[in-house]
Write a protein that holds these residues in place. Structure first.
Motif, PDB file in Angstrom:
ATOM      1  N   PRO A 233       0.805  -1.229   0.000  1.00 41.72           N
ATOM      2  CA  PRO A 233       0.000   0.000   0.000  1.00 41.72           C
ATOM      3  C   PRO A 233       0.834   1.274   0.000  1.00 41.72           C
ATOM      4  N   GLU A 234       1.967   1.285   0.707  1.00 36.91           N
ATOM      5  CA  GLU A 234       2.763   2.512   0.763  1.00 36.91           C
ATOM      6  C   GLU A 234       3.371   2.863  -0.594  1.00 36.91           C
ATOM      7  N   LEU A 235       3.680   1.837  -1.406  1.00 39.68           N
ATOM      8  CA  LEU A 235       4.189   2.107  -2.750  1.00 39.68           C
ATOM      9  C   LEU A 235       3.090   2.703  -3.627  1.00 39.68           C
ATOM     10  N   ILE A 236       1.909   2.128  -3.569  1.00 41.08           N
ATOM     11  CA  ILE A 236       0.796   2.635  -4.375  1.00 41.08           C
ATOM     12  C   ILE A 236       0.446   4.061  -3.979  1.00 41.08           C
ATOM     13  N   GLU A 237       0.430   4.348  -2.694  1.00 41.62           N
ATOM     14  CA  GLU A 237       0.121   5.704  -2.231  1.00 41.62           C
ATOM     15  C   GLU A 237       1.194   6.686  -2.657  1.00 41.62           C
ATOM     16  N   PHE A 238       2.449   6.246  -2.628  1.00 39.59           N
ATOM     17  CA  PHE A 238       3.533   7.111  -3.094  1.00 39.59           C
ATOM     18  C   PHE A 238       3.358   7.441  -4.580  1.00 39.59           C
ATOM     19  N   ILE A 239       3.084   6.427  -5.390  1.00 38.90           N
ATOM     20  CA  ILE A 239       2.926   6.649  -6.836  1.00 38.90           C
ATOM     21  C   ILE A 239       1.789   7.629  -7.110  1.00 38.90           C
ATOM     22  N   LYS A 240       0.677   7.462  -6.429  1.00 38.42           N
ATOM     23  CA  LYS A 240      -0.464   8.363  -6.622  1.00 38.42           C
ATOM     24  C   LYS A 240      -0.097   9.794  -6.257  1.00 38.42           C
ATOM     25  N   ALA A 241       0.553   9.975  -5.115  1.00 37.28           N
ATOM     26  CA  ALA A 241       0.923  11.324  -4.674  1.00 37.28           C
ATOM     27  C   ALA A 241       1.974  11.934  -5.598  1.00 37.28           C
ATOM     28  N   PHE A 242       2.974  11.144  -5.973  1.00 41.21           N
ATOM     29  CA  PHE A 242       4.057  11.631  -6.830  1.00 41.21           C
ATOM     30  C   PHE A 242       3.519  12.073  -8.191  1.00 41.21           C
ATOM     31  N   THR A 243       2.639  11.272  -8.770  1.00 46.24           N
ATOM     32  CA  THR A 243       2.089  11.598 -10.080  1.00 46.24           C
ATOM     33  C   THR A 243       1.224  12.854 -10.018  1.00 46.24           C
ATOM     34  N   ARG A 244       0.450  12.992  -8.967  1.00 45.07           N
ATOM     35  CA  ARG A 244      -0.375  14.198  -8.810  1.00 45.07           C
ATOM     36  C   ARG A 244       0.496  15.442  -8.653  1.00 45.07           C
ATOM     37  N   GLN A 245       1.609  15.318  -7.959  1.00 51.61           N
ATOM     38  CA  GLN A 245       2.458  16.477  -7.668  1.00 51.61           C
ATOM     39  C   GLN A 245       3.374  16.861  -8.826  1.00 51.61           C
ATOM     40  N   GLY A 256       8.100   3.124 -10.234  1.00 49.94           N
ATOM     41  CA  GLY A 256       7.538   3.480  -8.934  1.00 49.94           C
ATOM     42  C   GLY A 256       8.496   3.138  -7.809  1.00 49.94           C
ATOM     43  N   LYS A 257       9.086   1.950  -7.867  1.00 48.47           N
ATOM     44  CA  LYS A 257      10.056   1.536  -6.852  1.00 48.47           C
ATOM     45  C   LYS A 257      11.317   2.392  -6.921  1.00 48.47           C
ATOM     46  N   LEU A 258      11.688   2.785  -8.133  1.00 49.88           N
ATOM     47  CA  LEU A 258      12.864   3.630  -8.312  1.00 49.88           C
ATOM     48  C   LEU A 258      12.683   4.992  -7.643  1.00 49.88           C
ATOM     49  N   PHE A 259      11.600   5.678  -7.972  1.00 51.87           N
ATOM     50  CA  PHE A 259      11.394   7.019  -7.419  1.00 51.87           C
ATOM     51  C   PHE A 259      11.092   6.969  -5.919  1.00 51.87           C
ATOM     52  N   TYR A 260      10.454   5.914  -5.466  1.00 50.32           N
ATOM     53  CA  TYR A 260      10.249   5.744  -4.020  1.00 50.32           C
ATOM     54  C   TYR A 260      11.603   5.686  -3.310  1.00 50.32           C
ATOM     55  N   THR A 261      12.540   4.936  -3.888  1.00 49.58           N
ATOM     56  CA  THR A 261      13.872   4.807  -3.285  1.00 49.58           C
ATOM     57  C   THR A 261      14.569   6.155  -3.199  1.00 49.58           C
TER      58      THR A 261
END
Length: 295
Positions: A233-245, A256-261
């Protein structure tokens, strides 16, 4: 040479965390190269396709899973540059949008069991030993020619960066970037983010792909979120927030895993204030098609 002009700019992304930590983050937008021959898939296919043409081969034979960006890129590249294409697909017979696109571009698909799929060279020779036209391309485009193509990213950059990040599957893209950085003798720290559990094998692959000096390379082995195509869930939430921003589209398999890192390392103060960071967006956005239900 293949007749193909592409566009891959460097774009800065500005987020409150990056400003607070005094770090500038840029993205090498390889996702803009082509809708289907995208990102590192083009980088890895470029020289094998040129070699196939020089060898008078007309049939590209390659391998991938049911949602493989590489299969799709090869199918589209075949249609664009005048090759027939054939794809061995791992696992049971299925239908999905990616495989349908492969077929639309003219690729013939052959589903094989996971057991037979393991030995790709044997599969190739069993079916194409008597063919003078067939050209072998490994899964994901893995190989020395592919690494050569990925190394060319470095020569395109507008300047030198303190840190460079990429996602890792086979290790080919990371190897290419390492070769490019070594050739320029830059002190850049190169970061690889394996998307597979147990990604330490990437070190051995780098050696096989011609990377002699690995002193500048850091592998981040704890950001796979359970393994290939696995999410949390934390990866999915990160992707959603990152894409919106940022308006930058990323997916949960690789980017997604790359930018989360990158985001997490900056938040943990593991990147020094004043640093410049380059993140290679390796494309593969059709991977979203198989994961949208997770959003």
């Amino acid at each position: 040479m293949l007749d193909f002009d592409f566009y891959s700019p460097e774009e800065e992304i500005v987020l409150p965390l990056y400003e607070e930590c005094g770090i500038r983050v840029f993205v090498k937008r390889d996702d803009l190269i082509h809708p289907y021959i995208s990102g590192n898939k083009w980088r890895k296919l470029k020289h094998p396709l040129e070699h196939a043409r020089k060898e008078n081969k007309s049939l590209l034979v390659t391998f991938g899973g049911a949602w493989s960006n590489h299969l799709l890129a090869t199918a589209c590249a075949g249609a664009k540059f005048g090759f027939r294409t054939y794809g061995f697909v791992r696992g049971d017979v299925v239908e999905n949008p990616v495989l349908k696109l492969c077929q639309l571009f003219g690729m013939e698909l052959h589903f094989v069991s996971r057991e037979y799929y393991r030995d790709k060279k044997a599969l190739f020779y069993t079916h194409f030993a008597n063919s003078k036209d067939a050209y072998f391309i490994d899964e994901g485009g893995y190989g020395l020619l592919a690494a050569q193509g990925c190394s060319e990213v470095i020569n395109e950059l507008n300047g030198r960066y303190d840190h460079c990040f990429c996602a890792c599957g086979t290790g080919t893209t990371l190897a290419g970037l390492a070769i490019g950085i070594n050739n320029r003798q830059w002190p850049t720290t190169l970061h690889g983010v394996p998307i597979l559990k147990g990604g330490g094998f990437i070190r051995d692959e780098l050696t096989k792909l011609g990377v002699v000096n690995q002193a500048q390379i850091r592998l981040h082995l704890d950001y796979h979120f359970g393994g290939y195509a696995k999410t949390k869930p934390e990866l999915i939430e990160f992707i959603k927030a990152f894409t919106r921003q940022t308006s930058l589209l990323i997916e949960p398999i690789y980017t997604g895993k790359l930018f989360y890192t990158v985001h997490h390392l900056i938040a943990q103060k593991q990147i020094a204030r004043g640093s410049t960071v380059l993140v290679l967006h390796s494309g593969g956005l059709t991977g979203l098609l198989g994961t949208l239900n997770r959003f």
